[in-house]
Enzyme design. Structure first.
Site, short mmCIF file in Angstrom:
data_model
loop_
_atom_site.label_atom_id
_atom_site.label_comp_id
_atom_site.label_asym_id
_atom_site.label_seq_id
_atom_site.Cartn_x
_atom_site.Cartn_y
_atom_site.Cartn_z
CE LYS A 1 12.66 0.86 -0.12
NZ LYS A 1 10.22 1.16 -0.29
CG LEU B 1 -2.10 -1.33 1.30
CD1 LEU B 1 -2.72 -1.36 2.37
CD2 LEU B 1 -2.58 -1.12 0.41
N PRO B 2 0.17 2.41 -0.55
CG PRO B 2 -1.27 3.72 -1.25
CD PRO B 2 -1.25 2.87 -0.72
CE LYS C 1 5.70 5.74 1.02
NZ LYS C 1 5.08 4.51 0.51
CB THR D 1 8.23 1.82 1.70
OG1 THR D 1 8.80 0.83 1.22
CG2 THR D 1 8.98 2.89 2.65
#
Lengths: 299, 299, 299, 299
Positions: free
Chosen positions: D172, D66-67, D247, D97
């Site tokens: 990450k 998912l975003p 992001k 992420t």
């Protein structure tokens, strides 16, 4: 008896400065290699000379306003060798913003020939030149700076004595580095406020009366519509060009390099102005840095 | 008849603010969970309360001065649920510097309970709190801000109306981000000048009268010895601590993150202050950033 | 028949390079103004010469490894005027890292005297010099670079032809600017991970196999304890000194200034290394930049 | 017997990942609120479900891609409350992420309900998703990560165990911050070289074999024409979008804020990407940052 001034370099800054001297009763003998510039000054009362050599004859003051270190060194030392023609009674006043090392070389070469010279770079821009409200940041011998006031007082409002040769140039680039920093900082603060719903006029008023207060915010606001009569309300036309700010920030970095000083904000300011200039904005006023913070329609 | 104010949070800022209210004839009912702070204020005429709940009884104004968003939200909403105890005639004035989003939540939660609340973060520091020269940057309903002046006028010199809920907080962090930028810029310019042989007093004088002019340079000079009565001339003791500047710069970055605004100089200022604080300087005045530019003897 | 090489400059880099040439069967005639350095090389088989002038007599290759643009220009042109003594059959190979403009001047001055010269700055450090695994980044005429390989192959593992005069120097400083950036970036990423609970070895392993991979992370890890046999596990001793990185980053900024290129990250890297060096760290390995991100006990 | 996987979120990344699972013999029950995305996956063998609730019935693995943090928290906890429907035998694998704090909240909430969950954000982009060469950076219980490999091995080439809840997300964003830094550094170095006359291919080759080596330079070169089959040679189309890099850099700054870590290069990278995105470049590949360094014709 009227004073005689040679004026070398009659561009955007030099022309109004020379004109102010003529209005003060000086006999101004002008030269500029660009014929159109020279002619424009002649129409304002400057006496036309066909060379720098001709202009300096009999001068009390030899005033120069040139665009680069190289131009100054070529004129006085390396190419036109004007120091060989300047007479002993003359005081050389170089108003160009150049590297402190170049300025030191000029003042030293002049002294070697028995001549008196000071550096007197200016702050205040084209507007200050026209209104005779420039600030001169002088370096050299104190008594020479005192003597220069006879001429400088008609072209500006403040004459500062910064110290020995090079000190005037250093003061100038320290000032302009700081100016670039608070201009960009002001642009960032205003955009951050606007993006969060504030009115830029209200935010300007609040910060002007608080600890954020600074020259860029209060007298040269970069956000369009906050102030009248500044470049931001005239599509960033006129004023102090991005290209010139880049030049001054380059001199600041050279000075920092020489003295092993480090200026992270000053360097970032230089790079932001540089990237801005690469995109075709070199000729806009330096407050146009505001535009890099604004969202554009997607391409 | 005397006005009644509850004052919650009696630390470095709250204590002198509460004291100024008592001097203006207010009945001030104070509370702080730290007994020593509470006691110190009591000795200055504040009426001792054993809880926030007790303090707000019968208050015309409920004034809070707390260190973080969490502290404010805990007090009014999430833990002490003070909104349930505050009476309808009271006006809540939160003077804490917190996230605009937290402040909006407080004002909205108050409104849901039929209460009136404004945010009124301050600028001016401990000195301004003591001298009653603070600036209040208010957000909320305009008429509530007008009403708050009855109290605020005795604690500060300026009361600004920035806009609706959150606008006061936004104005505050925009101002402080700009302050951090010109403080660091001033430090860089002064060190660059000094490293190139200039006297920092002379350079300060020149830039103060030129386009480099700004609040840090002119009223809070970071270079030791340039000004008396500022922290830089007192080993950077007192004043506005590095840790608090870091907090405000963090809030500025959060705001930028939320609005997709970008502030390269503001972010770099935050990082330089952060790295400075990591080296044990959190408790020094924020003008101590000057010291990162100074050469130290080799280890 | 054995080849003859003059070797000028026998410091940390020059000494092992000269030694490798002797091992390959070259007759190496050495000179260094510092007697102790010269003597140390003599003990490793270099033939002692009492001047640069004496060393270049009969040489097939004149190799120099000097610390600055000024040193190179003084040796060959301005002071020792060595170009006047070098014989026609010699190929000059200047391995110093200097400004591209200085290197161009040297190659041009050599050509004016009918001599052949190339620039061949190196990458790989003291370790690479000792192990004969240096990379040479050569600029000049292609056939001269080919000819130089006779000597260079014994001192390094890679000989790159970057382009005409100046290109080798430019490649070197572009490389080192990029190195500085990913070293600092690696330090920031590792500290951020550690501060959030990660094991720096685990994080190094993950990023090494992901898109964060880079030379600093994988072969020269700056976080103490992650790798053996790198300076970070030896209190940042040895390796490539902070002071030399500052020098190379200064050359990068000069190049950027000349070409009106802008490098915000490169400039910030330079300033962070510079501020680090001011605090007495000039002699530590450049991976010691890791330490600026670490919290220290409060003063 | 075939394994059953619920797959939630079938966008650019999720769709090829789900497809790879079907190819490996998994029964994949998919859901996406965007009908067109769901339909596209159905055509590739995914079983259509009309809700997340339906998809998770009987699943061995519940995989989500998912975003944003909000989307994940809404799905599992705050809105769709999917944790209430997931069965005990299922292992939740969230590949999104998101903020480490959000991920910790998810894993903790799952544990409170007696469920097993790990975080497994990926590196490798759309290309890696299609080729099943992704790297998974996992956080959670070690045995859960081991168990997840049954599914992950068909979607990627590396499964890293970073540590407890949050560690995978931290790894990450550390990786992507470092990636952003060396991508921008590479762009600066290449432009500086080109502006000084170097061929970008030659410079790339030299730096790739020297200490400047890094993933961006060697596998994803941002300078047009240096490499085939990378976005820079396709007008920066495809690849990893600027908006997604922004992001991730935002998440890195939030993490730094929480842990009081400071990342001057990481912050500057974020701001440069942010300013780039404001100018309509949000949808281009992140190597398009190269274009900010290029001179444009004057406006």
């Amino acid at each position: 008896m009227n004073k005689i001034a040679a004026f070398l370099g009659l561009g955007h800054m030099g022309a109004p400065m020379a004109y102010n001297l003529t209005k003060a009763g000086f006999l101004v003998k002008g030269f500029d290699p660009v014929e159109a510039l020279l002619q424009a000054s002649v129409e304002q009362g400057v006496e036309k000379c066909s060379s720098a050599k001709e202009a300096v004859k009999g001068a009390d003051f030899v005033i120069s306003m040139l665009p680069s270190s190289t131009a100054v060194e070529y004129l006085y030392i390396d190419k036109d060798r004007l120091l060989e023609d300047i007479e002993k009674q003359s005081l050389i006043i170089d108003c160009s913003t150049i590297a402190a090392s170049s300025s030191k070389r000029l003042l030293s070469a002049a002294r070697d020939k028995g001549l008196h010279a000071i550096e007197a770079p200016v702050s205040g821009g084209v507007k200050g030149a026209a209104a005779a409200t420039l600030s001169f940041m002088c370096g050299g011998e104190h008594e020479d700076v005192e003597r220069a006031k006879t001429a400088l007082q008609h072209m500006g409002a403040n004459v500062f004595f910064a110290g020995p040769a090079g000190a005037g140039q250093t003061a100038k680039i320290c000032n302009n580095m700081l100016l670039a920093i608070h201009m960009i900082g002001t642009a960032e603060a205003l955009q951050l406020g606007v993006d969060n719903g504030l009115d830029p006029k209200v935010l300007t008023e609040i910060m002007s009366k608080s600890s954020g207060a600074n020259w860029s915010l209060q007298t040269y606001n970069p956000y369009p519509g906050v102030m009248d009569s500044v470049p931001s309300s005239n599509q960033y036309r006129g004023g102090f060009k991005v290209g010139l700010m880049c030049k001054d920030l380059g001199l600041a970095q050279q000075a920092a390099d020489n003295s092993k000083s480090y200026t992270p904000l000053g360097s970032l300011a230089r790079n932001l102005y540089g990237l801005h200039s690469l995109k075709g904005n070199e000729g806009l006023d330096f407050s146009s840095i505001q535009t890099i913070y604004r969202k554009e329609a997607d391409k």
